[in-house]
Design an enzyme around this catalytic site. Structure first.
Site, PDB file in Angstrom:
ATOM      1  N   GLU B  67       0.791  -1.252   0.025  1.00 21.09           N
ATOM      2  CA  GLU B  67       0.059  -0.165  -0.108  1.00 21.09           C
ATOM      3  C   GLU B  67       0.678   1.373   0.064  1.00 21.09           C
ATOM      4  O   GLU B  67       0.589   2.142  -0.794  1.00 21.09           O
ATOM      5  CB  GLU B  67      -1.017   0.006   1.215  1.00 21.09           C
ATOM      6  CG  GLU B  67      -2.283  -0.820   0.955  1.00 21.09           C
ATOM      7  CD  GLU B  67      -1.905  -2.284   1.247  1.00 21.09           C
ATOM      8  OE1 GLU B  67      -0.949  -2.768   1.626  1.00 21.09           O
ATOM      9  OE2 GLU B  67      -2.625  -3.313   0.760  1.00 21.09           O
ATOM     10  N   HIS B 136     -11.806  -4.581   8.902  1.00 17.57           N
ATOM     11  CA  HIS B 136     -12.101  -4.661   7.740  1.00 17.57           C
ATOM     12  C   HIS B 136     -13.580  -3.838   7.583  1.00 17.57           C
ATOM     13  O   HIS B 136     -14.398  -4.245   6.671  1.00 17.57           O
ATOM     14  CB  HIS B 136     -12.347  -5.857   7.103  1.00 17.57           C
ATOM     15  CG  HIS B 136     -10.911  -6.713   6.695  1.00 17.57           C
ATOM     16  ND1 HIS B 136     -10.013  -6.975   7.502  1.00 17.57           N
ATOM     17  CD2 HIS B 136     -10.510  -7.128   5.271  1.00 17.57           C
ATOM     18  CE1 HIS B 136      -8.902  -7.488   6.951  1.00 17.57           C
ATOM     19  NE2 HIS B 136      -9.294  -7.773   5.509  1.00 17.57           N
TER      20      HIS B 136
END
Ligand SMILES: Cc1ncc(C[n+]2csc(CCOP(=O)(O)OP(=O)(O)O)c2C)c(N)n1
Ligand SMILES: [Mg+2]
Lengths: 333, 334
Positions: B67, B136
């Protein structure tokens, strides 16, 4: 001119260029430290004294349109790449004539005209950005390359490894220039990594990794030239571990309690600047008088730029409202 | 705002795909990068489906699970004038890219005194409401509002998603474009062809005179449902969809609350120190004498988001809680 004469001429030009860059970086670093010590100005710098050979070799090997990403300890790199002294010192001293009109500061100097696209104060952060700069070069059909400078400590960050892997995977024209000065802030390198050679980290990413003498500007020049050629030919990135030393500690004023005196003394005895001067004189590439003149010119150029910067105004308060968002509508005051 | 004559019914995911498709077709500087974007996957939620087949893998780049490097590479390319659209698969993973977004992208134009800019878009998605648990499911947009230098865009309808994403991609500054997985399947009329919704303009999704519900993203859907519930009780709620948090169209909010004199601020991010705190503070300081009741806030509870359905539902806001808050604001008994 015969080929031999031309080669001799170019060896002399290169030697002069390298020595000029080294002495200019040294003069700049020394003059700033002197000014801080004398109380002439109150700023912080992260001295690059001792690491000039890397900056000189790198700057001489790159084209003006090649990109450079460097760090807080990067004034030498920027001088090598050709950032005008007024812009550099202006930014360090927070004046309106600085590269970022005082909005960046020493750790954040940008000068796209000579390819300096980013300077970061976040260890390791420049690495992924360099990958993007190289991706853009490829997308734009340019054969320019991107060099990114960072320290030995930076190779312990996730950003570094993510960037190395991506550059290798995409075979981008990046030259990773690790300036291994054997310390990260106050900690010696051996305390923070379980490998002997930082260059071996490149192997993990399927990238050529070379350890070179970072105190020899010609060795750096040679290695960067080869890496650049490889990058321009579309043959991917290279990692260069340039072994060097920082003479003045992490920051200006660092008491260096952690530094073994004999290690510092040995490094100072091998100072790359007198060493290169000696080498050039012995090889008859430069006379002692020429070398003296280059040194004097470097000091004079720094003094002249500093004078101009110190007489320049402070940045105008209106700077806070420009270069923030392109469109300021709806942006909090 | 360009209003195309033709519209079709599309899902939110389809509208986002269309915005990406049209941007890729319109401008060679546009490219996508992220994990699993290319076909046959076409993104973990299928949002980029078909794009790598149509534009090639040089324009739709699959990346490693990195990322920081996804954001960094997008930033580097943007500094060179490209128009990258980076995808961070799930918003919780943006933590790893945060240094790049916060310390490089947000500050590039300012620190260089305009010598470089960062016209990058980061698309990411909140996966809240799917029972995926605490790592999440988060809505972290308040973090980005708090960093000067990033535009924050959160669409609630397919048409807005297309128009706002198009605006974000061509915006000269970094934009965080927050999608909501729970809304990917919602359908709506979407203009064909180029459709741009100006960043920084709220949209009144339902008019009313009794109370203003100020919201964005998924909370807009709940607010519209709450407004139906309230209408049945004779209370007319106005639903103001902010659409972008930075820049914030506070004028539209103040105009609405100035009329209704009652406000509820609702969102899926955590209520404590959430975006609603800033909005409520601005309403209070600008309309203090005119307000008929304190501004009410409805956000997620201050807990890690639990996985079990029953627990997760107890953490997030919903239409009923928004309606309750409206009743509190109007002094009507529940
Ligand atoms: C992400 C991050 N962590 C910590 C610091 C504080 N810090 C500044 S310089 C430095 C040491 C870096 O060492 P190295 O990469 O070897 O570079 P050098 O300073 O030796 O040139 C540290 C830890 C920082 N600036 N950024
Ligand atoms: Mg170091």
């Amino acid at each position: 001119m015969t080929t031999t004469e031309a080669a001799a001429q170019s060896a002399e030009d290169l030697a002069r260029d390298l020595y000029t860059k080294m002495t200019l970086a040294q003069a700049c670093d020394e003059r700033l430290r002197q000014g801080i010590a004398r109380g002439e100005f109150a700023i912080t710098i992260w001295p690059s004294r001792g690491q000039e050979a890397i900056a000189a070799g790198l700057g001489a090997a790159l084209r003006t349109d090649d990109r450079l990403v460097t760090t807080y300890r990067g004034l030498h790199d920027m001088i090598g790449k050709g950032v005008p002294l007024e812009e550099l010192l202006g930014e360090v001293l927070g004046r309106a004539v600085g590269a970022g009109r005082g909005k960046g500061g020493t750790m954040h100097i940008t000068c796209p005209e000579v390819g300096v696209m980013l300077t970061t104060g976040i260890v390791g952060a420049g690495v992924p950005v360099a990958v993007g700069l190289a991706l853009a070069a490829r997308q734009q059909g340019s054969d320019r390359v991107v060099a990114v400078c960072f320290g030995d400590g930076a190779t312990n960050t996730g950003s570094f490894h993510e960037g190395m892997n991506l550059a290798a995977t995409w075979q981008l024209p990046v030259i990773f220039v690790c300036q291994n000065n054997l310390f990260a802030e106050m900690t010696p390198i051996g305390d923070t990594m379980h490998i002997e050679r930082v260059a071996d980290r490149a192997l993990a990413h399927g990238m050529p990794g070379h350890r070179i003498d970072g105190n020899d500007p010609e060795a750096v020049y040679q290695a960067v030239s080869e890496a650049a050629e490889q990058g321009r030919a579309g043959e991917g990135p290279t990692f260069l571990e340039c072994v060097t030393f920082r003479f003045k500690g992490h920051y200006m004023g660092d008491p260096q309690h952690y530094m073994p005196p004999e290690q510092l003394a040995a490094a100072e005895a091998a100072d790359p600047i007198p060493r290169y001067r000696q080498k050039l004189i012995e090889a008859a590439l430069l006379s002692a008088a020429d070398a003296d003149e280059i040194e004097q010119q470097a000091a004079a150029a720094v003094e002249a730029a500093l004078k101009e910067v110190l007489s320049a105004p402070e940045p105008d308060g209106r700077e806070l409202d420009v270069d923030f968002f392109a469109d300021m509508k709806g942006i909090p005051a | 705002m360009t209003i195309a004559a033709e519209t079709r019914t599309l899902t939110m995911a389809g509208a986002i795909n269309e915005a990406l498709d049209e941007a890729l077709a319109a401008d060679p500087r546009v490219f996508l990068l992220g994990e699993d974007l290319a076909d046959p996957a076409g993104g973990v939620s299928g949002v980029t489906s078909g794009l790598s087949t149509k534009y090639g893998r040089d324009r739709v780049l699959d990346t490693p699970i990195s990322e920081a490097a996804i954001a960094g590479a997008a930033i580097g390319a943007a500094i060179e004038g490209r128009l990258p659209v980076a995808e961070i698969m799930i918003m919780d993973f943006i933590t790893i890219a945060l240094d790049q977004i916060v310390n490089v992208a947000a500050k590039a134009r300012f620190m260089s005194a305009g010598r470089t800019g960062c016209p990058m878009t980061v698309r990411t998605a909140s996966f809240g409401g799917l029972g995926s648990g605490a790592t999440h499911s988060q809505s972290l947009e308040a973090w980005f509002m708090h960093v000067p230098g990033i535009k924050v865009v959160v669409p609630s309808t397919p048409a807005d998603a297309k128009g706002l994403l198009t605006a974000a991609i061509f915006d000269p500054d970094p934009c965080l474009f927050l999608e909501t997985v729970a809304l990917y399947g919602t359908r709506g009329e979407v203009p064909s062809g180029t459709h741009v919704v100006e960043i920084g303009q709220a949209d009144v999704k339902r008019s009313g005179s009794d109370v203003s519900i100020v919201c964005y993203g998924r909370a807009v859907v709940d607010a519209l449902q709450a407004a139906e519930e309230l209408a049945a009780e004779g209370m007319e709620a106005e639903v103001v969809d902010l659409r972008t948090l930075v820049p914030l169209d506070i004028d539209t909010v103040l105009e609405s609350v100035g009329r209704t004199r009652r406000a509820v601020v609702a969102h899926y991010s955590v209520e404590f120190a959430g975006p609603g705190a800033e909005i409520a503070a601005q309403i209070n300081s600008r309309l203090f004498g005119r307000l008929a009741a304190p501004v009410q806030r409805v956000g997620a509870r201050f807990r890690p988001i639990p996985s079990a359905r029953a627990l997760e539902a107890a953490v997030f806001p919903n239409a009923h809680l928004i309606a309750e808050a409206a009743r509190r604001a109007t002094g009507s008994p529940p």
